[in-house]
Design a protein around this motif. Structure first.
Motif, PDB file in Angstrom:
ATOM      1  N   GLY A   1      40.561 -27.138  58.285  1.00  0.00           N
ATOM      2  CA  GLY A   1      39.770 -26.412  57.299  1.00  0.00           C
ATOM      3  C   GLY A   1      39.997 -26.943  55.904  1.00  0.00           C
ATOM      4  O   GLY A   1      41.029 -27.539  55.605  1.00  0.00           O
ATOM      5  N   ARG A   2      38.998 -26.728  55.047  1.00  0.00           N
ATOM      6  CA  ARG A   2      39.100 -27.225  53.678  1.00  0.00           C
ATOM      7  C   ARG A   2      39.528 -26.097  52.750  1.00  0.00           C
ATOM      8  O   ARG A   2      39.122 -24.953  52.931  1.00  0.00           O
ATOM      9  N   THR A   3      40.287 -26.457  51.769  1.00  0.00           N
ATOM     10  CA  THR A   3      40.700 -25.478  50.774  1.00  0.00           C
ATOM     11  C   THR A   3      39.537 -25.242  49.814  1.00  0.00           C
ATOM     12  O   THR A   3      38.922 -26.188  49.345  1.00  0.00           O
ATOM     13  N   VAL A   4      39.245 -23.984  49.566  1.00  0.00           N
ATOM     14  CA  VAL A   4      38.163 -23.638  48.652  1.00  0.00           C
ATOM     15  C   VAL A   4      38.752 -22.851  47.493  1.00  0.00           C
ATOM     16  O   VAL A   4      39.414 -21.832  47.697  1.00  0.00           O
ATOM     17  N   VAL A   5      38.513 -23.329  46.287  1.00  0.00           N
ATOM     18  CA  VAL A   5      38.929 -22.590  45.098  1.00  0.00           C
ATOM     19  C   VAL A   5      37.738 -21.752  44.659  1.00  0.00           C
ATOM     20  O   VAL A   5      36.674 -22.295  44.372  1.00  0.00           O
ATOM     21  N   VAL A   6      37.906 -20.435  44.644  1.00  0.00           N
ATOM     22  CA  VAL A   6      36.806 -19.543  44.295  1.00  0.00           C
ATOM     23  C   VAL A   6      37.049 -18.991  42.896  1.00  0.00           C
ATOM     24  O   VAL A   6      38.104 -18.405  42.636  1.00  0.00           O
ATOM     25  N   LEU A   7      36.086 -19.183  42.012  1.00  0.00           N
ATOM     26  CA  LEU A   7      36.179 -18.659  40.647  1.00  0.00           C
ATOM     27  C   LEU A   7      35.051 -17.655  40.470  1.00  0.00           C
ATOM     28  O   LEU A   7      33.910 -17.929  40.817  1.00  0.00           O
ATOM     29  N   GLU A   8      35.371 -16.487  39.925  1.00  0.00           N
ATOM     30  CA  GLU A   8      34.347 -15.458  39.763  1.00  0.00           C
ATOM     31  C   GLU A   8      34.284 -14.993  38.325  1.00  0.00           C
ATOM     32  O   GLU A   8      35.320 -14.771  37.688  1.00  0.00           O
ATOM     33  N   LYS A   9      33.056 -14.858  37.834  1.00  0.00           N
ATOM     34  CA  LYS A   9      32.870 -14.382  36.466  1.00  0.00           C
ATOM     35  C   LYS A   9      31.715 -13.421  36.465  1.00  0.00           C
ATOM     36  O   LYS A   9      30.667 -13.683  37.052  1.00  0.00           O
ATOM     37  N   LYS A  10      31.875 -12.302  35.786  1.00  0.00           N
ATOM     38  CA  LYS A  10      30.799 -11.309  35.710  1.00  0.00           C
ATOM     39  C   LYS A  10      30.103 -11.429  34.360  1.00  0.00           C
ATOM     40  O   LYS A  10      30.712 -11.828  33.375  1.00  0.00           O
ATOM     41  N   ASN A  11      28.843 -11.047  34.338  1.00  0.00           N
ATOM     42  CA  ASN A  11      28.065 -11.022  33.101  1.00  0.00           C
ATOM     43  C   ASN A  11      28.133 -12.358  32.360  1.00  0.00           C
ATOM     44  O   ASN A  11      28.670 -12.460  31.263  1.00  0.00           O
ATOM     45  N   PHE A  12      27.542 -13.336  32.949  1.00  0.00           N
ATOM     46  CA  PHE A  12      27.610 -14.693  32.427  1.00  0.00           C
ATOM     47  C   PHE A  12      26.327 -15.007  31.657  1.00  0.00           C
ATOM     48  O   PHE A  12      25.229 -14.758  32.125  1.00  0.00           O
ATOM     49  N   VAL A  13      26.466 -15.551  30.467  1.00  0.00           N
ATOM     50  CA  VAL A  13      25.295 -15.940  29.668  1.00  0.00           C
ATOM     51  C   VAL A  13      25.381 -17.436  29.384  1.00  0.00           C
ATOM     52  O   VAL A  13      26.451 -18.029  29.478  1.00  0.00           O
ATOM     53  N   PRO A  14      24.246 -18.058  29.003  1.00  0.00           N
ATOM     54  CA  PRO A  14      24.254 -19.515  28.809  1.00  0.00           C
ATOM     55  C   PRO A  14      25.284 -19.980  27.786  1.00  0.00           C
ATOM     56  O   PRO A  14      25.745 -21.114  27.843  1.00  0.00           O
ATOM     57  N   MET A  15      25.637 -19.084  26.826  1.00  0.00           N
ATOM     58  CA  MET A  15      26.597 -19.501  25.809  1.00  0.00           C
ATOM     59  C   MET A  15      27.971 -19.787  26.415  1.00  0.00           C
ATOM     60  O   MET A  15      28.815 -20.404  25.781  1.00  0.00           O
TER      61      MET A  15
END
Lengths: 468, 718
Positions: free
Chosen positions: A408-422
């Motif tokens: 299996g491959r290691t997956v780094v999961v990054l989560e961000k809420k309320n993301f805007v183009p800035m």
């Protein structure tokens, strides 16, 4: 865990604050704002508030922490806050980014308020002043009214705010400019002096307002810009050391404006485009990295043929059209995938590690992303991954089984809420990888075929019959 | 061992003739295997890897369910998303062979760590099985004639349009695996008859089981094999081999087939399966008589015994059948079966079968289209078969003749005839080419012998004598050989052309040529289904004509009233009645069915001719078949079906007309024609001022092909 402790501390702090407020202890209000100018841009559904503050240290000791105040509703919709100090005068200004952190103040103010603290680079001595520029970005802040519109109507929205800037400091002079997308403003609350010219409403200047003074206003205006919101975006970046990076993006798109009501008439939509479906949108533009290849655009039931890709040496632009125009409340889900050359994004760091340098963001232009999940799928056999992201995100590890994977491959999961183009910026994922693992799958295939041929040879040469 | 291997290594390129032949044969078979697969990939290249047409969407949806929920949930699945409000017991009303096969392939690939999507597996199942069919055709050809005929049969069937029509990539339907199963069963049975071994009989029983699990066409096997056995009995070709093969295959095959829920006890209870049982008992009687004949030496006594036994047996069989039929234990023949025996039956009695275009009698042109030169080679092959009669050739002749008859009755049954036609034609081709080459070669040999002898007089005399016996033999043979190759190459060209032009369209996505020769794609179906999926409540009920039922449930993920399963004629007739009534009456029906959206397909803007207005007469006919309120003449003017100003008033105001043409009168689809010009029928519509009272337009796709209407709630009463 940390969050829980912080919450507990907060609770304790508010409790103490309540206690001491009765005792009448006053906060250390060292600063006075000599001039404040606020420019609110309402032209899309992402609201930018530029606040320019001239801060003066009126206290006796040097201080370096300036506190910003926001109402809880504002904090709920706040996507980002950014502050910088302006140095120099007139045209020769330079700005220096400052650190901003949410804080709790020990003294409870008369109204429910949330705080952010700006940490100045150098403490401000008594009597000195500096200019700060603050950018707030709010999402989901415009309230459509009426909440449901028919196909031929345009979209009207409410913007609620206060004419006076909410602040925990005394403000000597302040002005607020509100820019609307068009001159069509249904109504707005005046607070003299108020002046409306073209697409701009000017509140102020108001003189000498004490801390925490507010004056609620609203603006009711037409805003037909596409209220396109990605409810959820899952971006999967799969690294192959054979020379390719495969990116797959799963979108859940919704038109978050006033809901569509009643009939959708194709004949009206086709023949009278100017007056029909003004707030709906048909096209979306995605800006992809240059040298992109094998782009696809599809959904659960197959390929969507309405897309165009334009590439040049600096960027690639993918214009996509969902299967149907999106009216208020209509949804569409789709997937965009593309391949990228490995050498543009994967580098070797000095400590013999490799790192991926990729954009943290949504390629679709002008999109609010309620929940952005980035999954970096590292090649099989890579170890100790560590992400470096310029702003706080939640992250954890997963495992994924792709073709011919054994461990299996290691997956780094990054989560961000309320993301805007800035927010768009680069992030890195560092990991160690031994090149010998690249050969694992090909060796596996080769040995499987070898075994097959050996088995065939053995079968032909062995006599299995019972009778002799 | 080591000695021989070293000597082999020393002369690796010196193969014996037999080895050479084997090498050529294996490489030809490999090439044919690959060819059969890739010639079916046109649709993937032209369009995309997608499921085609109507029924495959149901199969895809059930396969998805099977892979997600496991076999037992699939077996017990009650699908409340179709046939609202009745629902459908899916596990008991389908042939699970296809889905189980695809799911097994999917599992196997995942076990081998190939991360493929189930859709790709489904799309490529039919080409994969077509490739396997070529192998079976080779072995079958080898069994009935020789390996040359087998090779030719493999090549012919690999590209035959009659088979390709149902096995292109994406045509994920029962027929895709069923033709393989059918031919495989036949092959195993013929092999069992030839060998007389229980093992082959057992294998054919399992082949039959797979066929039963895959397609309702298994009825053809269970009737053809008894017929074949009967013919062998009558022609005096009864043998122990036949006895073993048939009994083993019938008993085990029947028991295995009962495991399929949809088939159940039909093998002992249904009229269609009685022939097999009758032949089974007949065979026992035959065996018994054989034994008695062996025991009795007196022929006269035997004759008497024979007459008594035969009378008794026939009487017993007749009584059993009569009692069974009368008591209802044995069900009578179904309408579908009748319509095969009598092509006019469906037209008069079962409009729902007659309404499907692939159930129409076959036109000559489509025979030519699907078989091309095989149509001429078929009789020649029959001639060769009769010339060399054996148990196996008798079988293929019977298979060919019966399936040709059925192919004439129904267009879709060309598919069943294709393997037989290919095999028999292969015999013709192989035998002809073989004879011709033998002629050429023998002559060359003679000539060579003559030249080596060196005596010019002998050479001249031999040549002269040969020429005298058969003038221009060599040239004639050469010409014929070239002719044969020319025909075969024409066949290959034709097959490729037909595959690419006619059979590789998914029919979900429509492609046309624009004014500048560019390719224009109409993706309206998926636009509408995806709109339904995303923007309607998850429990919304959609009413449409039954053709689109499977697609709406699979792609739109919404509940439908009727779908392509067509098991309940009354329900379909109710929808037909609603479509052909005035709006007020239709609204009552729609309310009673709890419908939220009504979907119609309309080709007036694009000129797409298979839309609901063109299918409308069938709605009237099927609706009128159950509800006499609907009368077909009300919609016709002088027996003519029209939509323009001269149309019947009922036609101009029925729901289907209104929904199709709502606000179409404001539209100018073609330059130089009046507004409201229907391009599919080439007329200006008769009712341009359509007002809807109880429904409202909810969505219309960009080319107007699919129009969806929302049913309004009833008005408040005051």
């Amino acid at each position: 865990m940390e969050a829980r402790i912080r919450a507990r501390v907060n609770l304790a702090l508010t409790f103490f604050a309540l206690l001491f407020f009765v005792a009448g202890s006053s906060p250390p209000r060292q600063f006075v704002i000599s001039n404040a100018e606020r420019r609110i841009d309402l032209s899309s559904h992402i609201i930018n508030v530029h606040l320019t503050l001239k801060v003066e240290n009126a206290g006796t000791r040097p201080a370096s922490e300036v506190v910003l105040a926001l109402t809880p509703t504002e904090v709920d919709h706040l996507a980002m806050v950014d502050a910088s100090a302006i140095k120099g005068k007139r045209k020769k200004t330079t700005s220096l980014r400052l650190e901003v952190k949410p804080t709790e103040l020990p003294d409870a103010p008369p109204i429910d308020t949330k705080y952010f603290t700006i940490y100045l680079a150098n403490p401000l001595n008594s009597g000195e002043s500096t200019t700060l520029e603050v950018l707030y970005v709010f999402t989901h802040f415009l309230e459509p009214f009426p909440a449901e519109i028919a196909q031929s109507e345009s979209q009207l929205v409410f913007y609620h705010d206060t004419a006076l800037i909410l602040s925990s400091y005394h403000i000597k002079q302040q002005t607020t400019f509100i820019k609307t997308p068009s001159t069509k403003v249904e109504s707005f609350i005046r607070m003299e002096p108020t002046n409306r010219v073209g697409t701009e409403i000017k509140y102020g200047p108001y003189e000498d307002r004490p801390p925490y003074s507010i004056s609620p206003i609203h603006v009711h205006f037409e805003n037909n810009s596409p209220f396109a919101v990605v409810e959820e975006l899952v971006q999967e970046i799969e690294i192959s050391h054979w020379g390719n990076i495969q990116v797959t993006e799963h979108y859940k798109l919704i038109h978050a404006g006033a809901r569509h009501k009643g009939v959708f008439s194709r004949v009206d939509y086709q023949s009278r485009q100017s007056s029909n479906g003004a707030s709906s949108f048909r096209y979306l533009l995605a800006r992809l990295p240059p040298r992109v290849h094998s782009v696809y655009y599809r959904d659960e039931i197959g390929n969507i043929s309405s897309s165009h890709l334009r590439t040049d040496s600096l960027k690639s632009e993918l214009q996509i059209e969902p299967r149907y125009p999106l009216f208020g409340g209509w949804k569409a889900t789709f997937v965009i995938g593309y391949g990228l050359p490995l050498q543009d994004f994967l580098f070797e760091s000095s400590d013999d590690k490799r790192y991926l340098n990729f954009t943290f963001g949504c390629p679709l232009i002008g999109m609010v992303v309620d929940k952005l999940t980035i999954k970096v799928v590292l090649p099989e056999g890579s170890t100790d991954p560590s992400p470096v992201v310029p702003f706080p995100v939640e992250h954890h590890l997963e495992a994924k089984y792709s073709s011919l994977d054994v461990v299996g491959r290691t997956v780094v999961v990054l989560e961000k809420k309320n993301f805007v183009p800035m927010h768009n910026s680069h992030f890195q994922v560092y990991y160690s990888f031994k090149p010998i693992f690249m050969l694992a799958e090909s060796l596996m295939l080769a040995s499987a075929f070898f075994m097959l041929f050996v088995a065939c040879v053995a079968y032909i040469h062995i006599d299995l019959s019972i009778r002799k | 061992m080591s000695n021989s291997s070293t000597s082999d290594l020393l002369k690796p390129f010196k193969l014996k003739t037999k080895q050479q032949e084997l090498l050529i044969r294996v490489s030809i078979l490999c090439l044919v295997y690959i060819l059969a697969f890739i010639t079916r990939l046109f649709s993937v290249l032209r369009y995309e890897s997608m499921i085609h047409e109507f029924d495959p969407y149901f199969n895809y949806r059930t396969t998805l369910y099977l892979t997600q929920h496991g076999f037992y949930d699939f077996w017990n699945w009650f699908d409340y998303e179709s046939w609202y409000p009745l629902g459908r017991i899916v596990g008991g009303t389908l042939y699970p062979g296809l889905m189980v096969t695809a799911a097994l392939i999917y599992r196997l690939l995942h076990f081998l760590r190939f991360a493929v999507h189930i859709r790709e597996v489904c799309v490529l199942t039919a080409p994969f099985f077509a490739s396997n069919t070529t192998l079976v055709a080779y072995f079958f050809g080898k069994e009935i004639w020789d390996s040359g005929a087998g090779l030719v049969a493999a090549i012919l069937i690999a590209v035959c349009p009659g088979y390709i029509s149902r096995s292109v990539a994406g045509s994920y339907d029962n027929e895709g695996v069923a033709i393989f199963a059918l031919l495989f069963t036949f092959y195993l049975f013929v092999k069992a008859v030839n060998k007389g071994s229980l093992a082959w009989g057992l294998a054919s029983a399992f082949g039959y089981f797979y066929m039963v699990s895959a397609w309702g066409g298994y009825v053809f096997i269970i009737n053809l094999i008894p017929l074949y056995v009967l013919v062998l009995l009558i022609t005096g070709r009864y043998s122990m081999r036949l006895y073993v093969a048939y009994n083993c295959m019938y008993i085990l095959g029947m028991l295995l087939a009962m495991q399929i829920r949809f088939v159940g006890f039909q093998h002992v209870q249904s009229g269609e399966h009685m022939a097999a049982m009758g032949v089974f008992f007949l065979m026992q009687v035959f065996y018994f008589l054989d034994w008695v004949k062996h025991m009795l030496s007196d022929t006269k006594l035997f004759q008497e015994f024979l007459s008594i036994t035969v009378t008794c047996a026939v009487a017993a069989g007749g009584i059993a059948l009569g009692v069974g039929a009368a008591s209802g234990y044995i069900s009578p023949w179904t309408g579908r079966f009748y319509s095969l025996l009598d092509p006019t039956y469906a037209k008069d009695h079962i409009p729902i079968i007659a309404s499907v275009s692939e159930h129409q009698p076959t036109a000559w042109s489509s025979f030519m289209f699907d078989f091309h030169i095989l149509l001429f080679l078929f009789p020649a092959g029959l001639y060769f078969c009769f010339k060399r009669l054996s148990d196996a050739t008798i079988f293929i002749v019977m298979y060919g003749l019966t399936s040709m008859y059925f192919a004439g009755v129904m267009v879709r049954l060309i598919l069943v005839a294709t393997p037989a036609v290919c095999l028999i034609s292969a015999i013709a081709v192989s035998a002809t080419v073989k004879n011709l080459t033998v002629l050429l070669r023998s002559k060359n040999k003679v000539a060579q012998i003559g030249s080596t002898k060196g005596t010019s007089s002998a050479k001249a005399s031999s040549k002269a004598s040969l020429d005298q016996s058969q003038p221009f033999q060599k040239n004639g043979a050469m010409a014929l050989l070239f002719g044969a190759f020319y025909l075969l190459s024409r066949y290959a060209t034709h097959c490729t052309w037909v595959t690419s032009e006619a059979y590789s369209s998914p029919s979900i996505v429509l492609a046309a040529r624009g004014a500048h020769g560019n390719r224009v794609i109409f993706d309206d179906y998926r636009e509408a289904y995806f709109w339904l999926r995303q923007n309607t409540p998850p429990d919304a009920k959609v009413m449409s004509w039954w053709d689109y039922g499977y697609q709406i449930t699979a792609m739109g993920n919404r509940t439908v009233i009727v779908d392509n399963n067509t098991w309940n004629n009354t329900h379909i007739a109710t929808v037909g009645r609603a479509m052909s009534s005035y709006e007020d009456e239709a609204y009552e029906i729609i309310r009673s069915l709890d419908v939220d959206y009504v979907l119609v397909v309309f080709g007036g803007v694009t000129g797409y001719s298979s839309d609901d207005i063109n299918k409308f007469l069938w709605m009237v006919r099927i609706g009128g078949g159950v509800f006499p309120v609907i009368k077909e003449p009300d919609y016709l003017v002088n027996g003519e079906y029209r939509v323009d100003k001269g149309a019947a008033p009922k036609m101009l105001n029925c729901l289907m007309y209104k929904l199709s043409y709502y606000r179409f009168g404001e539209m100018m689809p073609e330059y130089g024609k009046p507004p409201g010009y229907d391009r599919a029928r080439g007329v200006e519509i008769g009712n341009k001022d359509i007002k809807l009272e109880h429904l409202e337009e909810a969505f219309t796709t960009s080319n107007w092909i699919v129009r969806i209407y929302k049913v309004k709630p009833p008005n408040n009463r005051w």
